[in-house]
Design a protein around this motif. Structure first.
Motif: not given
Ligand SMILES: Nc1nc2c(ncn2[C@@H]2O[C@H](COP(=O)(O)OP(=O)(O)O)[C@@H](O)[C@H]2O)c(=O)[nH]1
Ligand SMILES: [Mg+2]
Length: 325
Positions: A240-250, A280-292
């Motif tokens: 799943v690419s983190l390039e897309n808007p966070i809201s659409s990841i799930v 690399d396309m988002v910051d670390a805190s965003t990665v963490k949020k999406i992981k959760e």
């Protein structure tokens, strides 16, 4: 070089050597007794499984495989030399079909060997015909002709893990980064029209499969041909690419799950690791949020950016460990 997963060839086992008429020569006796040996058996044709997914491409140009004929019998009742067998090496997962007899052989394990054609028996020499009623036999027989047939080989590749995900998720890039594969990479959709394969250390095969999701939108006609490469995969790597808007990841994740379900064949029931790509396309805190967020659906999560060698190395080790189990 395109990946080859189907070939045809003709094969022939060796003919049996001919039996001969010979006589024992003793001092003072010209034809002392029958001493013609039997012919040697013709060589058999075998297939042997190897852990090499590119070997069909190398066989593509070979149209014919032949085992050696047995030699003729000899004097002093000696049997002729047997013809050498041959072993045709094919990748693990090959299904070999004899088009004359319809017999099917499947190679499932490394080094597995199976005889596909029998060499002919050797002919009988005149010694064989010796009997009290036939003391000076003049008979001998010729060898039996070796079996011969056309074959097809279809590779039901036993990939250990299949890379799946929406177009642009980074599947081909990740395959290239994890292995020595040379899959085409593009920022446009449907770059992958052949299954791309690569091997992790230890020979575990990863397959980047087109058609699974990319062609799934009806009418692309890739579906089933390629699906056979993942039928036996133990593990799915769902990118799943983190390039897309966070809201659409799930939502992206769920689209793919739904396609898997539609394909059937038990794909939704396979073990799955979610790999969040392009970190690399988002910051670390965003990665963490999406992981959760994703962890609520699937706890097996990995993150990677192909631009970050250490994340690739970590993922490679994680996957090798998972696949060893
Ligand atoms: N920034 C960044 N771009 C990536 C990464 N992985 C892939 N890409 C880019 O994303 C696009 C799609 O990649 P590709 O591997 O072809 O995706 P596929 O369609 O899933 O096989 C290409 O332009 C790649 O260069 C990554 O980790 N970081
Ligand atoms: Mg691709």
């Amino acid at each position: 070089m395109a990946f080859i997963d189907e070939i045809q060839f003709h094969a022939k086992a060796g003919d049996g050597g001919t039996g001969v008429v010979r006589w024992r020569h003793e001092k003072g006796r010209e034809f002392a007794g029958a001493a013609g040996g039997n012919g040697g058996p013709g060589g058999d044709v075998y297939v042997r499984a190897v852990r090499d997914i590119n070997i069909l491409a190398r066989h593509k140009a070979v149209k014919r495989f032949e085992a050696r004929d047995g030699s003729a019998g000899q004097n002093q009742s000696m049997q002729g030399k047997g013809g050498d067998d041959i072993y045709i090496e094919l990748p693990i997962g090959s299904v070999i079909k004899n088009l004359s007899s319809g017999r099917v052989v499947e190679l499932l394990e490394d080094e597995q060997v199976s005889k596909i054609l029998h060499g002919g028996r050797g002919g009988l020499g005149n010694e064989h015909f010796k009997a009290s009623t036939n003391v000076r036999p003049e008979q001998s027989t010729s060898g039996v002709v070796g079996e011969e047939a056309d074959f097809t080989v279809e590779l039901n590749l036993i990939a250990d893990a299949g890379l799946i995900g929406l177009p642009n998720a980074g599947k081909s890039s990740l395959l290239n980064a994890l292995t020595h594969a040379k899959a085409k990479v593009g920022s446009y959709e449907f770059t992958t029209l052949d299954p791309n394969l690569g091997a992790l250390p230890g020979g575990y095969v990863l397959a980047d499969i087109p058609g699974l999701i990319e062609g799934a939108s009806e009418g692309r006609g890739l579906g089933h041909k390629f699906l056979r490469h993942v039928k036996r995969t133990k593990l799915l790597l769902h990118l799943v690419s983190l390039e897309n808007p966070i809201s659409s990841i799930v939502a992206d994740y769920k689209i793919v799950r739904k396609e898997l379900d539609k394909f059937g064949e038990g794909l939704v029931d396979k073990d799955e690791i979610v790999i969040l790509t392009k970190t690399d396309m988002v910051d670390a805190s965003t990665v963490k949020k999406i992981k959760e967020k994703v962890a609520k659906i699937n706890k097996n999560i990995a993150v990677v950016s192909v631009l970050d060698d250490s994340s690739v190395k970590k993922l490679r080790e994680y996957l090798s460990k998972k696949l060893e189990k």
